[in-house]
Write an enzyme that holds these catalytic residues in place. Structure first.
Site, PDB file in Angstrom:
ATOM      1  N   LYS A  86       2.176  -2.844   6.532  1.00 17.26           N
ATOM      2  CA  LYS A  86       2.319  -2.807   5.877  1.00 17.26           C
ATOM      3  C   LYS A  86       4.036  -1.938   5.165  1.00 17.26           C
ATOM      4  O   LYS A  86       4.030  -2.930   4.528  1.00 17.26           O
ATOM      5  CB  LYS A  86       1.150  -1.689   4.496  1.00 17.26           C
ATOM      6  N   SER A  94       0.936  -1.375  -0.252  1.00 15.10           N
ATOM      7  CA  SER A  94      -0.026  -0.085  -0.105  1.00 15.10           C
ATOM      8  C   SER A  94       1.551   1.257   0.115  1.00 15.10           C
ATOM      9  O   SER A  94       1.993   1.361   0.205  1.00 15.10           O
ATOM     10  CB  SER A  94      -1.068  -0.299   1.188  1.00 15.10           C
ATOM     11  N   TYR A 130      -1.953  -0.668  10.657  1.00 17.32           N
ATOM     12  CA  TYR A 130      -2.218  -1.488   9.043  1.00 17.32           C
ATOM     13  C   TYR A 130      -1.062  -0.454   8.155  1.00 17.32           C
ATOM     14  O   TYR A 130      -0.330  -1.350   7.681  1.00 17.32           O
ATOM     15  CB  TYR A 130      -3.018  -0.240   8.354  1.00 17.32           C
ATOM     16  N   THR A 136     -13.336  -1.239  -2.264  1.00 17.51           N
ATOM     17  CA  THR A 136     -13.568  -2.586  -1.525  1.00 17.51           C
ATOM     18  C   THR A 136     -14.348  -2.675  -0.810  1.00 17.51           C
ATOM     19  O   THR A 136     -14.886  -1.452   0.423  1.00 17.51           O
ATOM     20  CB  THR A 136     -12.407  -3.494  -1.380  1.00 17.51           C
TER      21      THR A 136
END
Length: 277
Positions: A199, A140, A195, A232
């Protein structure tokens, strides 16, 4: 038992979103067997059915990347039927978009899924990779080093001789910050810090593992990719791109990129970026 020499591609977490679109693209262009894998047998089979309606025919296998037992069962299946894996797309991941600051328990679950699972995959599945295999890690723009606020980790993670042990120390340092409360959490990596840390750790691991493959004399490429801000279920439908557009760069790395492209961070438009600028 006879092992087929058929080429094999595997996509984790592929019953929806970007993973589903990567499977779709591989089914159209990859000359071999494409495995759509998912934690849920039911959701995985539903995804396969959707693709079969498009006259595309992936194989399905249950795969929970957070379970060593599940990864081992899948590895046994592959090693029993095939001579190895040619393409592996590490796509499985989670994010609770409603929680910009998570509890320690939620942060640990996210990091276990998004990062620690890669170490399980490395231990159990990577030995099945063929010598010219390709690994694609779905990262990401939050996987760029600049998302981290602690100078000690900015310096450590940018080292050429970084180790897996140091990446684990980074992850554990963050989890300790999450235990210490909201202020420590935010001071480490800001909102959605769990997060971002997962990543950034994935990106760092990509470069370390590429170095390890080279040292072992293996012509295996491993790259990470930012697919873009994709609409998404995970992003609650927010984003700039469709899942199909989000699959473009991962499919480029799986199918069309030169084998010499190794240990890089690739942007959604397929150009390389410096992850540690």
């Amino acid at each position: 038992m006879y092992k087929m020499e058929t080429k094999v591609a595997v996509v984790t977490g592929a019953n929806k979103g970007i993973g589903f679109e990567i499977v779709k693209g591989l089914c159209r262009k990859f000359e071999g067997t494409v495995y759509l894998t998912a934690r849920s047998e039911e959701r995985g089979q539903e995804a396969v059915k959707k693709l079969e309606e498009l006259d595309l025919h992936p194989s399905f296998h249950v795969l929970d990347v957070t379970s060593e037992e599940s990864v081992q069962a899948f590895a046994t299946h592959i090693s029993t039927h095939y001579s190895g894996i040619d393409v592996l797309v590490n796509n499985a991941g989670i994010l609770d978009f409603d929680k910009s600051v998570s509890s320690y328990e939620d942060a640990k679950k996210l990091i276990d899924t998004n990062f620690m699972s890669l170490l399980t995959m490395s231990k159990i599945l990577y030995p099945l990779l063929k010598n010219n295999a390709r690994i694609i890690n779905l990262s990401s723009d939050w996987g760029l080093l600049s998302n981290i606020r602690k100078q000690v980790w900015l310096d450590t993670l940018a080292k050429d001789n970084l180790t897996v042990e140091e990446i684990l120390q980074f992850v554990n340092d963050f989890l300790q910050a999450a235990k210490n409360g909201k202020n420590a959490f935010i001071s480490f990596a800001g909102h959605y810090g769990d997060y971002k840390v997962s990543k950034v750790a994935m990106s760092a691991l990509t470069f370390v593992q590429q170095r390890q493959f080279k040292e072992a004399g293996k012509d295996i490429s491993i790259n990470c990719v930012h697919p873009g801000f994709v609409k998404t279920e995970m992003t609650k439908g927010m984003g700039d791109f469709s899942p199909e557009r989000g699959a473009r760069a991962p499919l480029y790395l799986a199918l069309d990129a030169p084998q010499t492209l190794k240990g890089t961070f690739v942007w959604h438009d397929c150009h390389q970026v410096n992850w540690d600028d």
